[in-house]
Design a protein around this motif. Structure first.
Motif, PDB file in Angstrom:
ATOM      1  N   LYS A 186       7.638  22.470  23.515  1.00 48.32           N
ATOM      2  CA  LYS A 186       7.622  21.067  23.112  1.00 48.32           C
ATOM      3  C   LYS A 186       6.178  20.633  22.889  1.00 48.32           C
ATOM      4  CE  LYS A 186      11.766  19.724  25.583  1.00 48.32           C
ATOM      5  NZ  LYS A 186      12.361  18.776  26.520  1.00 48.32           N
ATOM      6  N   VAL A 187       5.974  19.859  21.843  1.00 48.14           N
ATOM      7  CA  VAL A 187       4.653  19.296  21.561  1.00 48.14           C
ATOM      8  C   VAL A 187       4.816  17.820  21.231  1.00 48.14           C
ATOM      9  CG1 VAL A 187       3.645  21.455  20.739  1.00 48.14           C
ATOM     10  CG2 VAL A 187       4.755  19.945  19.120  1.00 48.14           C
ATOM     11  N   ASN A 188       3.739  17.077  21.375  1.00 47.58           N
ATOM     12  CA  ASN A 188       3.746  15.657  21.033  1.00 47.58           C
ATOM     13  C   ASN A 188       3.553  15.485  19.531  1.00 47.58           C
ATOM     14  OD1 ASN A 188       4.033  14.782  23.686  1.00 47.58           O
ATOM     15  ND2 ASN A 188       1.839  14.896  24.040  1.00 47.58           N
ATOM     16  N   GLU A 189       4.141  14.454  19.007  1.00 45.79           N
ATOM     17  CA  GLU A 189       4.024  14.120  17.593  1.00 45.79           C
ATOM     18  C   GLU A 189       3.045  12.964  17.446  1.00 45.79           C
ATOM     19  OE1 GLU A 189       4.779  13.977  13.456  1.00 45.79           O
ATOM     20  OE2 GLU A 189       5.369  15.482  14.906  1.00 45.79           O
ATOM     21  N   ILE A 190       2.099  13.101  16.522  1.00 48.04           N
ATOM     22  CA  ILE A 190       1.193  11.992  16.213  1.00 48.04           C
ATOM     23  C   ILE A 190       1.962  11.020  15.338  1.00 48.04           C
ATOM     24  CG2 ILE A 190      -0.922  11.307  15.023  1.00 48.04           C
ATOM     25  CD1 ILE A 190      -1.987  14.110  15.639  1.00 48.04           C
ATOM     26  N   SER A 191       1.883   9.751  15.685  1.00 48.66           N
ATOM     27  CA  SER A 191       2.640   8.768  14.941  1.00 48.66           C
ATOM     28  C   SER A 191       1.769   7.552  14.668  1.00 48.66           C
ATOM     29  CB  SER A 191       3.882   8.416  15.746  1.00 48.66           C
ATOM     30  OG  SER A 191       4.199   7.090  15.703  1.00 48.66           O
ATOM     31  N   ILE A 192       1.906   7.009  13.489  1.00 46.57           N
ATOM     32  CA  ILE A 192       1.280   5.735  13.153  1.00 46.57           C
ATOM     33  C   ILE A 192       2.380   4.866  12.581  1.00 46.57           C
ATOM     34  CG2 ILE A 192      -1.019   6.674  12.736  1.00 46.57           C
ATOM     35  CD1 ILE A 192      -0.453   6.510   9.768  1.00 46.57           C
ATOM     36  N   LYS A 193       2.212   3.557  12.652  1.00 46.46           N
ATOM     37  CA  LYS A 193       3.230   2.681  12.083  1.00 46.46           C
ATOM     38  C   LYS A 193       2.570   1.519  11.371  1.00 46.46           C
ATOM     39  CE  LYS A 193       4.279  -0.661  15.640  1.00 46.46           C
ATOM     40  NZ  LYS A 193       5.287  -1.255  16.461  1.00 46.46           N
ATOM     41  N   TYR A 194       3.277   0.997  10.407  1.00 48.45           N
ATOM     42  CA  TYR A 194       2.810  -0.159   9.669  1.00 48.45           C
ATOM     43  C   TYR A 194       3.394  -1.399  10.319  1.00 48.45           C
ATOM     44  CZ  TYR A 194       1.466   3.152   6.052  1.00 48.45           C
ATOM     45  OH  TYR A 194       0.882   4.182   5.365  1.00 48.45           O
ATOM     46  N   GLN A 195       2.567  -2.414  10.520  1.00 52.19           N
ATOM     47  CA  GLN A 195       3.058  -3.691  11.011  1.00 52.19           C
ATOM     48  C   GLN A 195       3.033  -4.654   9.845  1.00 52.19           C
ATOM     49  OE1 GLN A 195       0.438  -4.532  14.295  1.00 52.19           O
ATOM     50  NE2 GLN A 195       1.858  -3.624  15.736  1.00 52.19           N
ATOM     51  N   GLY A 196       4.137  -5.268   9.599  1.00 50.05           N
ATOM     52  CA  GLY A 196       4.273  -6.157   8.455  1.00 50.05           C
ATOM     53  C   GLY A 196       5.457  -5.705   7.627  1.00 50.05           C
ATOM     54  N   ASN A 197       5.948  -6.587   6.820  1.00 51.54           N
ATOM     55  CA  ASN A 197       7.145  -6.263   6.055  1.00 51.54           C
ATOM     56  C   ASN A 197       6.988  -6.597   4.575  1.00 51.54           C
ATOM     57  OD1 ASN A 197       7.065  -8.975   6.397  1.00 51.54           O
ATOM     58  ND2 ASN A 197       9.122  -9.219   7.165  1.00 51.54           N
ATOM     59  N   PHE A 198       5.843  -6.253   4.011  1.00 46.74           N
ATOM     60  CA  PHE A 198       5.666  -6.469   2.582  1.00 46.74           C
ATOM     61  C   PHE A 198       5.679  -5.135   1.857  1.00 46.74           C
ATOM     62  CE2 PHE A 198       1.389  -5.880   4.131  1.00 46.74           C
ATOM     63  CZ  PHE A 198       0.787  -5.124   3.155  1.00 46.74           C
ATOM     64  N   LYS A 199       5.996  -5.200   0.596  1.00 50.35           N
ATOM     65  CA  LYS A 199       6.058  -3.988  -0.225  1.00 50.35           C
ATOM     66  C   LYS A 199       4.660  -3.632  -0.715  1.00 50.35           C
ATOM     67  CE  LYS A 199      10.726  -4.907  -1.674  1.00 50.35           C
ATOM     68  NZ  LYS A 199      11.647  -5.166  -2.741  1.00 50.35           N
ATOM     69  N   ILE A 200       4.454  -2.365  -0.998  1.00 51.71           N
ATOM     70  CA  ILE A 200       3.140  -1.903  -1.453  1.00 51.71           C
ATOM     71  C   ILE A 200       2.766  -2.564  -2.783  1.00 51.71           C
ATOM     72  CG2 ILE A 200       3.943   0.162  -2.681  1.00 51.71           C
ATOM     73  CD1 ILE A 200       0.812  -0.017  -0.474  1.00 51.71           C
ATOM     74  N   SER A 201       3.752  -2.980  -3.559  1.00 52.03           N
ATOM     75  CA  SER A 201       3.448  -3.674  -4.817  1.00 52.03           C
ATOM     76  C   SER A 201       2.783  -5.022  -4.563  1.00 52.03           C
ATOM     77  CB  SER A 201       4.724  -3.857  -5.638  1.00 52.03           C
ATOM     78  OG  SER A 201       5.660  -4.650  -4.928  1.00 52.03           O
ATOM     79  N   GLN A 202       2.959  -5.582  -3.359  1.00 49.89           N
ATOM     80  CA  GLN A 202       2.345  -6.860  -3.009  1.00 49.89           C
ATOM     81  C   GLN A 202       0.988  -6.676  -2.323  1.00 49.89           C
ATOM     82  OE1 GLN A 202       5.531  -8.143  -0.486  1.00 49.89           O
ATOM     83  NE2 GLN A 202       6.419  -9.444  -2.081  1.00 49.89           N
ATOM     84  N   ALA A 203       0.601  -5.447  -2.064  1.00 44.58           N
ATOM     85  CA  ALA A 203      -0.650  -5.168  -1.356  1.00 44.58           C
ATOM     86  C   ALA A 203      -1.842  -5.469  -2.251  1.00 44.58           C
ATOM     87  CB  ALA A 203      -0.683  -3.703  -0.915  1.00 44.58           C
ATOM     88  N   PRO A 204      -2.955  -5.884  -1.646  1.00 46.43           N
ATOM     89  CA  PRO A 204      -4.148  -6.135  -2.459  1.00 46.43           C
ATOM     90  C   PRO A 204      -4.690  -4.839  -3.051  1.00 46.43           C
ATOM     91  CG  PRO A 204      -4.630  -6.396  -0.111  1.00 46.43           C
ATOM     92  CD  PRO A 204      -3.169  -6.172  -0.235  1.00 46.43           C
TER      93      PRO A 204
END
Length: 100
Positions: free
Chosen positions: A4-22
């Protein structure tokens, strides 16, 4: 025997689409975005190192604070920086070091 190994995880906070990103079109637009994202309730006391993660169209996927240091400096663990960049599947990145 199963390993068993640990998984590196990141998450996005917010609920907008990438099309709305600056979209970053210049160093000025990147600096303005980083300036507006800072915590305005803190005085400029600690140094900070952040990475802005971009997709192929230079749209901002997110900003990750890699490390906050002390009054006179900050250290960056490149393993953490590259883990986040690779795990997010970012194509471009902008690194920033400033007093927050």
């Amino acid at each position: 025997m199963k390993t068993k190994v640990n998984e590196i995880s990141i998450k996005y906070q917010g609920n907008f689409k990438i099309s709305q990103a600056p979209k970053i079109t210049s160093s000025v637009s990147a600096a303005e975005l980083l300036y507006n994202e800072r915590n305005k309730d803190q005085i400029g006391l600690q140094e900070c190192f952040k990475v802005m993660l971009l997709n192929n169209g230079n749209k901002v996927k997110g900003i990750f604070e890699v490390f906050t240091g002390g009054i006179t400096g900050t250290l960056v663990d490149l393993r953490i920086l590259f883990a986040v960049v690779l795990k997010s599947l970012s194509v471009n990145l902008i690194i920033a070091h400033y007093v927050k």
